[in-house]
Design a protein around this motif. Structure first.
Motif, PDB file in Angstrom:
ATOM      1  N   ALA A 217      30.279 -46.388  -3.287  1.00  0.00           N
ATOM      2  CA  ALA A 217      30.382 -47.119  -2.015  1.00  0.00           C
ATOM      3  C   ALA A 217      29.928 -46.244  -0.849  1.00  0.00           C
ATOM      4  N   ARG A 218      30.270 -44.960  -0.879  1.00  0.00           N
ATOM      5  CA  ARG A 218      29.858 -44.056   0.202  1.00  0.00           C
ATOM      6  C   ARG A 218      28.342 -43.889   0.237  1.00  0.00           C
ATOM      7  N   ALA A 219      27.741 -43.701  -0.938  1.00  0.00           N
ATOM      8  CA  ALA A 219      26.293 -43.553  -0.991  1.00  0.00           C
ATOM      9  C   ALA A 219      25.590 -44.817  -0.506  1.00  0.00           C
ATOM     10  N   ALA A 220      26.110 -45.968  -0.911  1.00  0.00           N
ATOM     11  CA  ALA A 220      25.525 -47.233  -0.474  1.00  0.00           C
ATOM     12  C   ALA A 220      25.636 -47.382   1.037  1.00  0.00           C
ATOM     13  N   HIS A 221      26.780 -47.028   1.599  1.00  0.00           N
ATOM     14  CA  HIS A 221      26.977 -47.103   3.052  1.00  0.00           C
ATOM     15  C   HIS A 221      25.991 -46.201   3.788  1.00  0.00           C
ATOM     16  N   GLU A 222      25.699 -45.042   3.190  1.00  0.00           N
ATOM     17  CA  GLU A 222      24.763 -44.098   3.806  1.00  0.00           C
ATOM     18  C   GLU A 222      23.314 -44.414   3.472  1.00  0.00           C
ATOM     19  N   GLN A 223      23.119 -45.496   2.703  1.00  0.00           N
ATOM     20  CA  GLN A 223      21.779 -45.969   2.343  1.00  0.00           C
ATOM     21  C   GLN A 223      20.945 -44.917   1.617  1.00  0.00           C
ATOM     22  N   VAL A 224      21.598 -44.253   0.672  1.00  0.00           N
ATOM     23  CA  VAL A 224      20.862 -43.344  -0.198  1.00  0.00           C
ATOM     24  C   VAL A 224      20.913 -43.911  -1.618  1.00  0.00           C
ATOM     25  N   GLY A 225      19.848 -43.737  -2.348  1.00  0.00           N
ATOM     26  CA  GLY A 225      19.812 -44.194  -3.719  1.00  0.00           C
ATOM     27  C   GLY A 225      20.801 -43.428  -4.582  1.00  0.00           C
ATOM     28  N   ILE A 226      21.237 -44.047  -5.654  1.00  0.00           N
ATOM     29  CA  ILE A 226      22.242 -43.451  -6.529  1.00  0.00           C
ATOM     30  C   ILE A 226      21.636 -43.162  -7.897  1.00  0.00           C
ATOM     31  N   VAL A 227      21.733 -41.907  -8.320  1.00  0.00           N
ATOM     32  CA  VAL A 227      21.381 -41.513  -9.677  1.00  0.00           C
ATOM     33  C   VAL A 227      22.661 -40.965 -10.297  1.00  0.00           C
ATOM     34  N   LEU A 228      23.170 -41.644 -11.309  1.00  0.00           N
ATOM     35  CA  LEU A 228      24.482 -41.305 -11.863  1.00  0.00           C
ATOM     36  C   LEU A 228      24.339 -40.735 -13.268  1.00  0.00           C
ATOM     37  N   TYR A 229      24.929 -39.554 -13.465  1.00  0.00           N
ATOM     38  CA  TYR A 229      24.885 -38.904 -14.774  1.00  0.00           C
ATOM     39  C   TYR A 229      26.301 -38.676 -15.292  1.00  0.00           C
ATOM     40  N   PRO A 230      26.664 -39.253 -16.455  1.00  0.00           N
ATOM     41  CA  PRO A 230      28.005 -39.069 -17.015  1.00  0.00           C
ATOM     42  C   PRO A 230      28.123 -37.748 -17.778  1.00  0.00           C
ATOM     43  N   LEU A 231      28.367 -36.679 -17.049  1.00  0.00           N
ATOM     44  CA  LEU A 231      28.238 -35.325 -17.613  1.00  0.00           C
ATOM     45  C   LEU A 231      29.357 -34.932 -18.564  1.00  0.00           C
ATOM     46  N   SER A 232      30.429 -35.703 -18.665  1.00  0.00           N
ATOM     47  CA  SER A 232      31.487 -35.347 -19.615  1.00  0.00           C
ATOM     48  C   SER A 232      31.379 -36.115 -20.924  1.00  0.00           C
ATOM     49  N   PHE A 233      30.402 -37.016 -21.031  1.00  0.00           N
ATOM     50  CA  PHE A 233      30.204 -37.804 -22.250  1.00  0.00           C
ATOM     51  C   PHE A 233      28.917 -37.356 -22.932  1.00  0.00           C
ATOM     52  N   VAL A 234      28.939 -37.279 -24.262  1.00  0.00           N
ATOM     53  CA  VAL A 234      27.722 -36.904 -24.988  1.00  0.00           C
ATOM     54  C   VAL A 234      27.206 -38.053 -25.844  1.00  0.00           C
ATOM     55  N   SER A 235      27.836 -39.218 -25.747  1.00  0.00           N
ATOM     56  CA  SER A 235      27.365 -40.410 -26.461  1.00  0.00           C
ATOM     57  C   SER A 235      27.719 -41.640 -25.639  1.00  0.00           C
TER      58      SER A 235
END
Length: 319
Positions: free
Chosen positions: A245-263
């Motif tokens: 929500a914060r990134a969207a409010h600041e109008q920046v694109g979101i690239v999300l990486y689930p770094l604690s999951f390996v599958s």
């Protein structure tokens, strides 16, 4: 020499009928609910019954079951292939799930038939937590009674192969997001705050992983956040949904990486790919890219092989 490698993971229901018993197993774990068994077990059954309708809706969206077993089997076979370059040993990987099949007792019996000379316990949790790695190792010690050298790998939050594979995948995600301003969100499974305050190193190790990846990427806007909150307890933060929500409010694109999951499993395929993508869209984020987990990425598998070899190097410590 025969070497058995036990790949620990949480597990997941393989059918809709398995959802409630899986949840009951999950919440029966004393590492999840730290209460005496006479209180914990009935409470686990109650929580499982109450959560089953919601969980059924989640698994219905990904074909009626979790894909985690097949993916973990693929990781085991890929690891065997890399290790087989050392033809002085016979390597065999065993998938061992904490809360669904194949359960610890079954795996221990299979390994007994293999009759290995050494055993390596390899958690597929890069960051250590009492709720994951410690719980799996404790269950193994209770079920397995081998009089042969056994070594447990505790954690590997900055293992070079894991970081290199992550960097490669994140770079692809950043490129997919285009040239506009964007923020890289490192999303990890959350924990109740009380567990971390009791000394669990998970949050610290998650941050180590994030910093190691970010250092390899160079100049990138990034933050760490936590997903999958359950129940009324206070959980560590910031939450992934609030960072989206914060990134969207600041109008920046979101690239999300689930770094604690390996599958891939419900928390990536549903929570991240469906629920949080919808949240990002509704909040007005210009772009939302979810980076895949490392899976059988060759760099990650070679990193696991390096961990196994290092664990077997003398002196071998008892698990």
């Amino acid at each position: 020499m025969k070497i058995a490698i036990v790949l620990f993971n949480l597990g997941g229901p393989d059918s809709l009928q398995a959802v409630q018993p899986f949840l009951r197993n999950l919440f029966s774990d004393p590492a999840i609910i730290a209460l005496p068994s006479w209180l914990r077990l009935p409470l686990a059954s109650l929580i499982a019954r109450r959560r089953t309708p919601k969980a059924l809706r989640i698994y219905e969206q990904i074909g009626g079951g979790s894909p985690i077993l097949g993916q973990t089997e693929a990781q085991a076979r890929a690891l065997e292939e890399v290790l087989s370059a050392d033809n002085t040993c016979e390597w065999r990987g065993y998938v061992c799930m904490r809360h669904w099949h194949p359960l610890t007792e079954t795996v221990a019996r299979s390994i007994h038939r293999f009759a290995p000379d050494r055993i390596v316990l390899l958690p597929l949790y890069p960051q250590f937590s009492t709720t994951t790695t410690a719980s799996s190792v404790k269950a193994w010690r209770k079920a397995a009674h081998f009089k042969i050298p056994t070594v447990a790998i505790d954690s590997y939050p900055t293992e070079p192969g894991f970081i290199a594979a992550s960097v490669e995948l994140v770079k692809q995600g950043l490129a997919e997001a285009g040239s506009g301003p964007k923020r890289l969100l490192f999303s990890a499974h959350g924990l109740p705050e009380r567990i971390v305050k009791a000394g669990d190193p998970y949050r610290e190790q998650v941050e180590q992983t994030a910093k190691a990846i970010a250092a390899r990427l160079g100049d990138v806007d990034w933050s760490v956040c936590y997903q999958s909150r359950v129940g009324p307890l206070k959980w560590i933060g910031p939450s992934t949904d609030s960072e989206i929500a914060r990134a969207a409010h600041e109008q920046v694109g979101i690239v999300l990486y689930p770094l604690s999951f390996v599958s891939e499993h419900s928390e990536t395929l549903v929570e991240l790919d469906i629920d949080y993508r919808r949240l990002a869209t509704e909040a007005g984020a210009p772009v939302y890219v979810r980076v895949p987990t490392v899976g059988t990425h060759p760099l990650f598998i070679r990193g696991l092989a390096d961990l196994v070899r290092a664990a077997l190097a003398p002196p071998v410590k008892a698990a």
